[in-house]
Write an enzyme that holds these catalytic residues in place. Structure first.
Site, PDB file in Angstrom:
ATOM      1  N   CYS A  65      -1.824   3.938  -8.366  1.00 56.21           N
ATOM      2  CA  CYS A  65      -1.689   3.544  -6.671  1.00 56.21           C
ATOM      3  C   CYS A  65      -3.237   3.362  -6.735  1.00 56.21           C
ATOM      4  CB  CYS A  65      -0.786   4.099  -6.574  1.00 56.21           C
ATOM      5  SG  CYS A  65      -1.351   2.505  -4.916  1.00 56.21           S
ATOM      6  N   CYS A  69      -2.541   7.054  -0.028  1.00 55.56           N
ATOM      7  CA  CYS A  69      -1.124   7.506   0.695  1.00 55.56           C
ATOM      8  C   CYS A  69      -1.414   8.937   0.941  1.00 55.56           C
ATOM      9  CB  CYS A  69      -0.223   6.991   1.063  1.00 55.56           C
ATOM     10  SG  CYS A  69      -0.307   4.601   1.007  1.00 55.56           S
ATOM     11  N   CYS A  72       2.181  10.691  -0.818  1.00 51.12           N
ATOM     12  CA  CYS A  72       2.898   9.650  -1.694  1.00 51.12           C
ATOM     13  C   CYS A  72       2.114  10.212  -2.903  1.00 51.12           C
ATOM     14  CB  CYS A  72       2.545   8.327  -2.160  1.00 51.12           C
ATOM     15  SG  CYS A  72       3.252   6.955  -3.629  1.00 51.12           S
ATOM     16  N   CYS A 109      16.700  -1.774  -4.886  1.00 49.04           N
ATOM     17  CA  CYS A 109      15.517  -1.662  -4.501  1.00 49.04           C
ATOM     18  C   CYS A 109      13.993  -1.371  -5.458  1.00 49.04           C
ATOM     19  CB  CYS A 109      15.144  -0.971  -2.828  1.00 49.04           C
ATOM     20  SG  CYS A 109      16.553  -0.446  -2.460  1.00 49.04           S
ATOM     21  N   CYS A 142      16.188  -6.235  -2.693  1.00 47.74           N
ATOM     22  CA  CYS A 142      15.363  -6.009  -2.019  1.00 47.74           C
ATOM     23  C   CYS A 142      13.653  -5.922  -2.849  1.00 47.74           C
ATOM     24  CB  CYS A 142      15.668  -4.963  -1.080  1.00 47.74           C
ATOM     25  SG  CYS A 142      14.098  -4.383   0.003  1.00 47.74           S
ATOM     26  N   CYS A 202      12.931  -5.014   5.905  1.00 47.83           N
ATOM     27  CA  CYS A 202      13.502  -3.291   5.934  1.00 47.83           C
ATOM     28  C   CYS A 202      11.507  -2.610   6.022  1.00 47.83           C
ATOM     29  CB  CYS A 202      13.218  -3.161   4.433  1.00 47.83           C
ATOM     30  SG  CYS A 202      13.682  -1.237   4.120  1.00 47.83           S
ATOM     31  N   ARG A 272      19.617   3.762   7.244  1.00 48.58           N
ATOM     32  CA  ARG A 272      19.341   4.018   6.473  1.00 48.58           C
ATOM     33  C   ARG A 272      18.233   5.422   5.523  1.00 48.58           C
ATOM     34  NH1 ARG A 272      18.022   0.125   2.292  1.00 48.58           N
ATOM     35  NH2 ARG A 272      19.445  -0.566   2.678  1.00 48.58           N
TER      36      ARG A 272
END
Length: 428
Positions: A65, A69, A72, A109, A142, A202, A272
């Site tokens: 990526c 972040c 992550c 998901c 999702c 979400c 959740r």
């Protein structure tokens, strides 16, 4: 306790507590913990009974990526030893999803690392959605693909997606200390694009990154204003060798207080329990079921969770039941609003609830949990890795956490080596 009585009354009426009341929940003592759980549990049962919705993650593209972040493992320059692979083919993703559905998952998901999808990526994911729906009629899907461009949410909706996830993660005030390659406003805009396209939104948070109680309350109130159907609560998994590896700020008791605060602020929303529950709640996970009405089954994106059968046993032993495919998730007033039928009358009991679980307009409810520029946590941020160029954020995030954590439990942190992207069976 007057505070708890007030919060229960407000929760049963879907009335927003004050920020001071939310802060007071986080400041309660361990001696009052069971009272806090019992109070929030009354609100949870009002809107969701004793049902627990199961969700299953499929990591379509792992690692690599370009975003930074700090929480992550898939971020730019990550040194974490995670699985790295490019896009799974639709049949591979459908096969991976089948394991979760077989374990009782009602929602799949689909997550892909990256800043956001290209139009070609949307085509890939659309074919994957079609493959899953063809194999599992009625399952909710999702998508979590990062920041959306104009029209992409509509295309996902047309392909059969029910929901879109993009987490706020932390407060707007401290967001720049966590990520520099995109903004908090970018995240808000993506959630709003999903909502405008008719997708169930979400969006949630990550606790344990060194934030203050004020930061936690700020992000949860911001989520309440954004009004997603699902609010996933992740707990930071501090992998060794990552910028936040020393951030062991959480105790099981603090995790429960955070979940209770979220339930009071978002009483009728699918809350959740997501990544990090095994690491930080440990043996107290069953208590969290009195606060949340949704969990992930099995593994997360790049980290391992407890075995799927252990999740099912925990739910049964705690006196809860898995939400079936024919049962709707959200209360009727939220489902009606999602389908364009107006807010409708407020449901007064779970049996009266309609739901976003399988509504006619979009077929799905609020998604699980993840975030990132696309690489963030869908239920599990997993590693919080970074290269040498990224400095730890502990000095800039804000005030120290209100409660110091216990000793580091690195024995509970494991990189995922099975399931999607491997030749090994998942643990769903």
């Amino acid at each position: 306790m007057d505070l708890l009585n007030t919060l229960v009354d407000k929760g049963l009426r879907r009335e927003l507590p004050t920020r001071e009341e939310a802060l007071a929940v986080l400041a309660t003592s361990d001696d009052d913990l069971l009272d806090v759980v019992a109070a929030a549990g009354k609100v949870r049962r009002q809107w969701f009974g004793r049902r627990v919705k199961l969700n299953y993650l499929v990591n379509l593209k792992s690692g690599l990526c370009p975003e930074d972040c700090s929480y992550c493992s898939q971020r730019l320059g990550s040194k974490a030893g995670i699985l790295k692979y490019t896009w799974l083919k639709p049949d591979e993703a459908s096969k991976a999803a089948a394991a979760g559905v077989a374990g009782g998952a009602k929602r799949v998901c689909l997550v892909a690392s990256g800043r956001g999808p290209t139009d070609r990526d949307v085509d890939r994911v659309s074919k994957t959605i079609e493959a899953i729906k063809e194999r599992h009629e009625g399952v909710e899907v999702c998508a979590c693909l990062g920041l959306l461009s104009d029209g992409q949410a509509d295309r996902l909706r047309e392909a059969g997606a029910d929901a879109y996830n993009h987490n706020l993660n932390t407060s707007e005030e401290t967001y720049g200390a966590i990520t520099t390659t995109h903004t908090y406003a970018d995240r808000v805009e993506t959630v709003q694009q999903a909502q405008a396209a008719g997708l169930s939104a979400c969006s949630g948070l990550i606790a344990g990154m060194g934030e203050s109680d004020k930061d936690l309350v700020d992000v949860v109130f911001a989520l309440r204003d954004l009004d997603p159907d699902s609010v996933p609560v992740n707990f930071l998994i501090p992998f060794e060798g990552t910028p936040l590896a020393k951030e062991w700020n959480l105790t099981p008791q603090r995790c429960l207080r955070i979940l209770a605060m979220v339930r009071f602020v978002c009483p009728d929303v699918e809350v959740r329990l997501a990544g990090g529950r095994e690491v930080h709640l440990r043996s107290m996970q069953p208590l969290a079921l009195h606060l949340v009405n949704s969990i992930f089954l099995g593994d997360y994106l790049t980290s391992e969770g407890q075995a799927g059968q252990a999740d099912l046993d925990m739910i049964a032993d705690a006196g809860f039941e898995v939400e079936g495919a024919g049962t709707t998730t959200l209360p009727r007033h939220r489902a009606d609003a999602l389908t364009g039928g107006g807010c409708g009358s407020q449901a007064s009991a779970p049996e009266q609830a309609g739901g976003c679980g399988s509504h006619e307009a979009s077929g799905g409810g609020g998604c699980g949990s993840h975030g990132g520029g696309g690489c963030g946590p869908c239920g599990g941020h997993a590693a919080v890795a970074g290269g040498e160029e990224s400095a730890p954020v502990t000095e800039t995030v804000g005030a120290p956490a209100a409660a110091a954590g216990g000793p580091a439990r690195t024995d509970l942190v494991a990189v995922r080596r099975r399931g999607a992207g491997t030749d090994l069976a998942p643990n769903a």
